[in-house]
Scaffold this motif. Structure first.
Motif, PDB file in Angstrom:
ATOM      1  N   MET A   1     -28.807  26.344 -28.984  1.00 29.29           N
ATOM      2  CA  MET A   1     -27.878  27.145 -28.018  1.00 29.29           C
ATOM      3  C   MET A   1     -27.098  26.160 -27.475  1.00 29.29           C
ATOM      4  O   MET A   1     -27.638  25.064 -27.107  1.00 29.29           O
ATOM      5  N   PRO A   2     -25.669  26.366 -26.908  1.00 26.71           N
ATOM      6  CA  PRO A   2     -24.957  25.485 -26.500  1.00 26.71           C
ATOM      7  C   PRO A   2     -25.366  25.106 -25.128  1.00 26.71           C
ATOM      8  O   PRO A   2     -26.251  25.995 -24.372  1.00 26.71           O
ATOM      9  N   VAL A   3     -25.169  24.001 -24.270  1.00 33.10           N
ATOM     10  CA  VAL A   3     -25.129  23.547 -22.922  1.00 33.10           C
ATOM     11  C   VAL A   3     -23.887  24.324 -22.417  1.00 33.10           C
ATOM     12  O   VAL A   3     -23.032  24.228 -22.964  1.00 33.10           O
ATOM     13  N   LEU A   4     -24.131  24.839 -21.308  1.00 34.33           N
ATOM     14  CA  LEU A   4     -23.005  25.586 -20.596  1.00 34.33           C
ATOM     15  C   LEU A   4     -22.717  25.009 -19.243  1.00 34.33           C
ATOM     16  O   LEU A   4     -23.884  24.766 -18.553  1.00 34.33           O
ATOM     17  N   ASN A   5     -21.420  24.719 -18.957  1.00 33.29           N
ATOM     18  CA  ASN A   5     -20.937  24.416 -17.624  1.00 33.29           C
ATOM     19  C   ASN A   5     -20.033  25.321 -17.242  1.00 33.29           C
ATOM     20  O   ASN A   5     -18.869  25.297 -18.028  1.00 33.29           O
ATOM     21  N   CYS A   6     -20.275  25.742 -15.988  1.00 38.49           N
ATOM     22  CA  CYS A   6     -19.503  26.916 -15.523  1.00 38.49           C
ATOM     23  C   CYS A   6     -18.646  26.675 -14.108  1.00 38.49           C
ATOM     24  O   CYS A   6     -19.491  26.606 -13.110  1.00 38.49           O
ATOM     25  N   SER A   7     -17.476  26.671 -14.198  1.00 40.48           N
ATOM     26  CA  SER A   7     -16.721  26.420 -12.769  1.00 40.48           C
ATOM     27  C   SER A   7     -16.481  27.559 -12.165  1.00 40.48           C
ATOM     28  O   SER A   7     -16.074  27.570 -11.034  1.00 40.48           O
ATOM     29  N   ALA A   8     -16.869  28.736 -12.538  1.00 38.55           N
ATOM     30  CA  ALA A   8     -16.313  30.179 -12.073  1.00 38.55           C
ATOM     31  C   ALA A   8     -17.654  30.435 -10.951  1.00 38.55           C
ATOM     32  O   ALA A   8     -18.350  31.032 -10.971  1.00 38.55           O
ATOM     33  N   MET A   9     -17.371  29.683  -9.827  1.00 42.05           N
ATOM     34  CA  MET A   9     -18.468  29.743  -8.641  1.00 42.05           C
ATOM     35  C   MET A   9     -18.460  31.135  -7.930  1.00 42.05           C
ATOM     36  O   MET A   9     -19.578  31.291  -7.387  1.00 42.05           O
ATOM     37  N   GLY A  10     -17.392  31.957  -8.150  1.00 42.98           N
ATOM     38  CA  GLY A  10     -17.381  33.235  -7.566  1.00 42.98           C
ATOM     39  C   GLY A  10     -17.903  34.135  -8.724  1.00 42.98           C
ATOM     40  O   GLY A  10     -17.934  35.488  -8.037  1.00 42.98           O
ATOM     41  N   CYS A  11     -18.815  33.983  -9.469  1.00 46.82           N
ATOM     42  CA  CYS A  11     -19.290  34.839 -10.298  1.00 46.82           C
ATOM     43  C   CYS A  11     -20.839  35.109  -9.937  1.00 46.82           C
ATOM     44  O   CYS A  11     -21.599  34.018  -9.401  1.00 46.82           O
ATOM     45  N   ALA A  12     -21.222  36.276  -9.976  1.00 43.59           N
ATOM     46  CA  ALA A  12     -22.489  36.439  -9.471  1.00 43.59           C
ATOM     47  C   ALA A  12     -23.714  35.679 -10.292  1.00 43.59           C
ATOM     48  O   ALA A  12     -24.778  35.458  -9.752  1.00 43.59           O
ATOM     49  N   TYR A  13     -23.406  35.538 -11.559  1.00 45.73           N
ATOM     50  CA  TYR A  13     -24.658  34.648 -12.273  1.00 45.73           C
ATOM     51  C   TYR A  13     -24.328  33.159 -12.116  1.00 45.73           C
ATOM     52  O   TYR A  13     -25.551  32.314 -12.717  1.00 45.73           O
ATOM     53  N   ASN A  14     -23.505  32.658 -11.508  1.00 42.54           N
ATOM     54  CA  ASN A  14     -23.543  31.125 -11.553  1.00 42.54           C
ATOM     55  C   ASN A  14     -23.986  30.702 -10.417  1.00 42.54           C
ATOM     56  O   ASN A  14     -24.217  30.783  -9.385  1.00 42.54           O
ATOM     57  N   VAL A  15     -25.209  29.749 -10.740  1.00 37.56           N
ATOM     58  CA  VAL A  15     -25.938  28.889 -10.268  1.00 37.56           C
ATOM     59  C   VAL A  15     -25.827  27.417 -10.201  1.00 37.56           C
ATOM     60  O   VAL A  15     -26.246  26.959 -11.034  1.00 37.56           O
ATOM     61  N   CYS A  38     -11.658  34.496 -22.524  1.00 39.08           N
ATOM     62  CA  CYS A  38     -12.333  34.843 -20.942  1.00 39.08           C
ATOM     63  C   CYS A  38     -13.561  34.996 -21.271  1.00 39.08           C
ATOM     64  O   CYS A  38     -14.124  35.584 -22.245  1.00 39.08           O
ATOM     65  N   CYS A  39     -14.300  34.815 -20.220  1.00 40.05           N
ATOM     66  CA  CYS A  39     -15.894  35.250 -20.195  1.00 40.05           C
ATOM     67  C   CYS A  39     -15.850  36.581 -19.532  1.00 40.05           C
ATOM     68  O   CYS A  39     -15.810  36.921 -18.354  1.00 40.05           O
ATOM     69  N   ALA A  40     -16.261  37.133 -20.540  1.00 38.62           N
ATOM     70  CA  ALA A  40     -16.483  38.963 -20.317  1.00 38.62           C
ATOM     71  C   ALA A  40     -17.618  39.337 -19.672  1.00 38.62           C
ATOM     72  O   ALA A  40     -17.751  40.391 -18.885  1.00 38.62           O
ATOM     73  N   SER A  41     -18.289  38.246 -19.470  1.00 36.24           N
ATOM     74  CA  SER A  41     -19.732  38.637 -18.790  1.00 36.24           C
ATOM     75  C   SER A  41     -19.431  38.250 -17.076  1.00 36.24           C
ATOM     76  O   SER A  41     -20.254  38.382 -16.476  1.00 36.24           O
ATOM     77  N   PHE A  42     -18.341  37.657 -16.784  1.00 38.61           N
ATOM     78  CA  PHE A  42     -18.086  37.366 -15.287  1.00 38.61           C
ATOM     79  C   PHE A  42     -18.270  38.601 -14.473  1.00 38.61           C
ATOM     80  O   PHE A  42     -17.726  39.763 -14.875  1.00 38.61           O
ATOM     81  N   ARG A  43     -18.832  38.531 -13.435  1.00 34.99           N
ATOM     82  CA  ARG A  43     -19.299  39.619 -12.312  1.00 34.99           C
ATOM     83  C   ARG A  43     -18.683  39.072 -10.935  1.00 34.99           C
ATOM     84  O   ARG A  43     -19.591  38.209 -10.817  1.00 34.99           O
ATOM     85  N   GLU A  44     -17.914  39.496 -10.243  1.00 32.75           N
ATOM     86  CA  GLU A  44     -17.768  38.910  -9.001  1.00 32.75           C
ATOM     87  C   GLU A  44     -18.787  39.011  -7.952  1.00 32.75           C
ATOM     88  O   GLU A  44     -19.639  40.002  -7.992  1.00 32.75           O
ATOM     89  N   ARG A  45     -19.088  37.892  -7.353  1.00 29.68           N
ATOM     90  CA  ARG A  45     -20.103  37.812  -6.382  1.00 29.68           C
ATOM     91  C   ARG A  45     -19.697  38.540  -5.173  1.00 29.68           C
ATOM     92  O   ARG A  45     -18.550  38.714  -4.744  1.00 29.68           O
ATOM     93  N   SER A  46     -20.780  39.249  -4.632  1.00 32.53           N
ATOM     94  CA  SER A  46     -20.411  40.237  -3.402  1.00 32.53           C
ATOM     95  C   SER A  46     -21.537  39.704  -2.200  1.00 32.53           C
ATOM     96  O   SER A  46     -22.433  39.204  -2.681  1.00 32.53           O
ATOM     97  N   GLY A  47     -20.835  40.096  -1.069  1.00 29.66           N
ATOM     98  CA  GLY A  47     -21.626  39.749   0.048  1.00 29.66           C
ATOM     99  C   GLY A  47     -21.582  38.187   0.532  1.00 29.66           C
ATOM    100  O   GLY A  47     -22.221  37.881   1.538  1.00 29.66           O
ATOM    101  N   GLY A  48     -21.087  37.302  -0.138  1.00 28.05           N
ATOM    102  CA  GLY A  48     -21.049  35.724   0.088  1.00 28.05           C
ATOM    103  C   GLY A  48     -22.351  35.308  -0.007  1.00 28.05           C
ATOM    104  O   GLY A  48     -22.493  34.206   0.471  1.00 28.05           O
TER     105      GLY A  48
END
Length: 104
Positions: A1-15, A38-48
């Protein structure tokens, strides 16, 4: 499996630039360049909160890929060693890109 680096810090899945979703979907079935993906799995983070899903991000991840024109795509799976998803200020999946995309 690939190593993933994601800069979409507004995504609920990004840690901490990693993803805790387990499997992501990259869209762009007719993409000929990065901007058409695009990353179709992106979900906007809610509530900060730091993360909506808890847990830690994974350094490797299964990537289902619809970008048939990408040289890393084999049978709708990404086989790159390292994948970068960009979208520093993303608010939706349309604001993200697979920066690793390379046209066949």
């Amino acid at each position: 499996m690939p190593v993933l680096n994601c800069s979409a810090m507004g995504c609920a899945y990004n840690v901490d630039h990693l993803c805790n979703k387990g499997t992501i979907q990259v869209d762009g079935s007719v993409a000929q360049k990065t901007d058409e993906t695009c990353c179709a799995s992106f979900r906007e983070r809610s509530g900060g909160s730091a993360s909506n899903n808890g847990g830690c991000g994974c350094s490797t991840i299964d990537i289902q890929c619809e970008a048939q024109g990408c040289s890393y795509n084999s049978q709708c799976r990404c086989h790159a060693d390292l994948v970068s998803i960009s979208g520093k200020n993303a608010c939706s999946c349309d604001d993200t890109r697979c920066s690793t995309f390379r046209c066949k």
